[in-house]
Design a protein around this motif. Structure first.
Motif, PDB file in Angstrom:
ATOM      1  N   ASP A  59       0.808  -1.273  -0.037  1.00 34.53           N
ATOM      2  CA  ASP A  59      -0.142  -0.028   0.059  1.00 34.53           C
ATOM      3  C   ASP A  59       0.956   1.306  -0.033  1.00 34.53           C
ATOM      4  OD1 ASP A  59      -2.542  -1.407   0.110  1.00 34.53           O
ATOM      5  OD2 ASP A  59      -2.595  -1.296   2.280  1.00 34.53           O
ATOM      6  N   GLY A  63       0.377   2.622  -3.231  1.00 33.75           N
ATOM      7  CA  GLY A  63      -0.959   3.306  -3.139  1.00 33.75           C
ATOM      8  C   GLY A  63      -1.058   4.623  -3.691  1.00 33.75           C
ATOM      9  N   ASN A  64      -2.298   5.234  -3.398  1.00 31.34           N
ATOM     10  CA  ASN A  64      -2.191   6.681  -3.884  1.00 31.34           C
ATOM     11  C   ASN A  64      -1.691   7.661  -2.894  1.00 31.34           C
ATOM     12  OD1 ASN A  64      -3.341   9.225  -4.721  1.00 31.34           O
ATOM     13  ND2 ASN A  64      -5.512   8.291  -5.060  1.00 31.34           N
ATOM     14  N   GLN A  66      -2.256  10.476  -2.310  1.00 29.34           N
ATOM     15  CA  GLN A  66      -3.223  11.567  -1.608  1.00 29.34           C
ATOM     16  C   GLN A  66      -3.923  11.070  -0.542  1.00 29.34           C
ATOM     17  OE1 GLN A  66      -5.466  12.417  -5.298  1.00 29.34           O
ATOM     18  NE2 GLN A  66      -4.298  14.518  -5.414  1.00 29.34           N
ATOM     19  N   HIS A  67      -4.129   9.538  -0.554  1.00 30.31           N
ATOM     20  CA  HIS A  67      -4.768   8.608   0.368  1.00 30.31           C
ATOM     21  C   HIS A  67      -3.871   8.179   1.448  1.00 30.31           C
ATOM     22  CE1 HIS A  67      -7.794   8.765  -2.859  1.00 30.31           C
ATOM     23  NE2 HIS A  67      -8.362   9.440  -1.828  1.00 30.31           N
ATOM     24  N   LYS A 126      -7.975  -5.144  -8.189  1.00 27.91           N
ATOM     25  CA  LYS A 126      -8.414  -3.769  -7.657  1.00 27.91           C
ATOM     26  C   LYS A 126     -10.025  -3.921  -7.281  1.00 27.91           C
ATOM     27  CE  LYS A 126      -4.660  -1.781  -8.759  1.00 27.91           C
ATOM     28  NZ  LYS A 126      -3.673  -1.572  -7.787  1.00 27.91           N
TER      29      LYS A 126
END
Length: 173
Positions: A59, A63-64, A66-67, A126
């Motif tokens: 993650d 992962g993103n 922003q998150h 996903k």
């Protein structure tokens, strides 16, 4: 970034989850009248830590941004060290295999396939519904808890025990 507390270190490293699985597994072993096996409990704790750490590292790395939570930032910042710790963890688990009953190894391997399917659905396909993630984690966690009684020769793992332990599943969920 502000300094993190001792409890945050424990939480970010999922050591609270590891302690929880050790205590819960010991409780289930006691309730079912199975024989406590320190090698099974240790292997379970190390495997749980490996699964959680691997998930957090993936993650953090992919992962993103922003998150990203504090946990993800921690794993990203300590990515190399945690990766080496994960490798050492898996080496120790590999050694512990020589001390585990064959039934435990087979049940653990089956559960490992479920974990692999979980990672494939989350990270590659996903499929990220919260319900899917939480349900799978609860099923895998609770199944891991009953591996000791299921693999014990002197097990009294009956439907009554499973019914009695079902609130634990709801708690984990």
């Amino acid at each position: 970034m502000k300094p993190i507390s001792f409890y945050q270190y424990i939480s970010f490293l999922s050591l609270d989850v590891v302690l929880g699985v050790m205590v819960s597994s010991s409780f289930v072993t006691y309730v079912t009248g199975s024989e406590f096996n320190v090698f099974i409990t240790t292997a379970l704790a190390l495997v749980v830590w490996a699964i959680y750490t691997f998930d957090h590292l993936v993650d953090a790395q992919f992962g993103n941004p922003q998150h990203m939570t504090g946990r993800h930032q921690f794993h990203l910042r300590h990515f190399q060290f945690l990766t080496w710790c994960l490798i050492a963890d898996l080496i120790i688990v590999s050694v512990l295999l020589f001390f585990l009953p064959i039934k435990t190894i087979l049940l653990g391997a089956l559960l490992g396939l479920v974990v692999l399917a979980y990672f494939l659905t989350i990270h590659f396909i996903k499929w990220e519904s919260v319900f899917h993630k939480e349900l799978m984690i609860a099923v895998v966690y609770c199944t891991g808890l009953i591996i000791t009684p299921l693999s014990s020769e002197a097990s009294s793992m009956h439907w009554e025990n499973i019914f009695m332990l079902s609130p634990m599943f709801l708690l984990v969920l």
